[in-house]
Design an enzyme around this catalytic site. Structure first.
Site, PDB file in Angstrom:
ATOM      1  N   GLU A 226      -0.818 -17.430  -9.137  1.00  0.00           N
ATOM      2  CA  GLU A 226       0.008 -16.538  -9.826  1.00  0.00           C
ATOM      3  C   GLU A 226       1.363 -16.997  -9.621  1.00  0.00           C
ATOM      4  OE1 GLU A 226      -0.752 -12.468  -9.610  1.00  0.00           O
ATOM      5  OE2 GLU A 226      -2.896 -12.578 -10.498  1.00  0.00           O
TER       6      GLU A 226
ATOM      7  N   ASN B  15     -12.847  -1.145  -5.426  1.00  0.00           N
ATOM      8  CA  ASN B  15     -12.590  -1.327  -6.859  1.00  0.00           C
ATOM      9  C   ASN B  15     -13.728  -1.568  -7.745  1.00  0.00           C
ATOM     10  OD1 ASN B  15     -11.528  -2.657  -9.135  1.00  0.00           O
ATOM     11  ND2 ASN B  15     -10.309  -3.985  -8.093  1.00  0.00           N
TER      12      ASN B  15
ATOM     13  N   CYS C   8      -6.283  -5.713  -7.287  1.00  0.00           N
ATOM     14  CA  CYS C   8      -5.947  -5.524  -6.034  1.00  0.00           C
ATOM     15  C   CYS C   8      -5.708  -6.551  -5.192  1.00  0.00           C
ATOM     16  CB  CYS C   8      -7.282  -4.804  -5.330  1.00  0.00           C
ATOM     17  SG  CYS C   8      -9.009  -5.978  -5.453  1.00  0.00           S
ATOM     18  N   HIS C   9      -5.885  -7.727  -5.541  1.00  0.00           N
ATOM     19  CA  HIS C   9      -5.312  -8.716  -4.542  1.00  0.00           C
ATOM     20  C   HIS C   9      -3.706  -8.828  -4.788  1.00  0.00           C
ATOM     21  CE1 HIS C   9      -5.228 -10.585  -8.806  1.00  0.00           C
ATOM     22  NE2 HIS C   9      -4.353 -11.554  -8.309  1.00  0.00           N
TER      23      HIS C   9
ATOM     24  N   TYR D 145       1.069  -1.273   0.020  1.00  0.00           N
ATOM     25  CA  TYR D 145       0.064   0.020   0.012  1.00  0.00           C
ATOM     26  C   TYR D 145       0.834   1.095  -0.047  1.00  0.00           C
ATOM     27  CZ  TYR D 145      -3.935  -3.145   1.253  1.00  0.00           C
ATOM     28  OH  TYR D 145      -4.716  -4.321   1.250  1.00  0.00           O
TER      29      TYR D 145
END
Length: 101
Positions: free
Chosen positions: A82, A45, A53-54, A22
């Protein structure tokens, strides 16, 4: 662009399999004190499938307790899918997965 649009633009550029904090996003958006603003922007979002945003974690590599789109387990699963590396204590291994701009 307004502040949220700037934040969303930055988050869109986080590569798959990597994360940012952040605070990093706040700095890139123009004010290092905007970490909470970044969190709020991500909570509302408007395009969850397009604005990843993850891929945003706190400065310790922890996922959000109240991940807006399914809870912390969902955020961790999305990141693991990912290829983001987690430490045994559940934090993201920032030495491996953090984007440096």
């Amino acid at each position: 662009m307004n502040t949220f649009e700037i934040i969303y633009d930055i988050v869109r550029r986080i590569p798959r399999g990597r994360v940012m904090t952040y605070g990093q996003i706040a700095c890139l958006a123009g004010n290092p004190r905007w970490s909470r603003v970044v969190g709020y922007a991500l909570h509302v979002n408007p395009e969850p499938g397009k604005i990843p945003c993850h891929r945003v974690v706190n400065r310790r590599g922890e996922v959000a307790d109240s991940f807006a789109f399914g809870g912390p387990e969902r955020q961790r699963k999305l990141l693991e899918d990912e290829g983001v590396v987690f430490l045994p204590d559940g934090r993201v291994d920032l030495s491996v997965s953090l984007v440096h701009y």
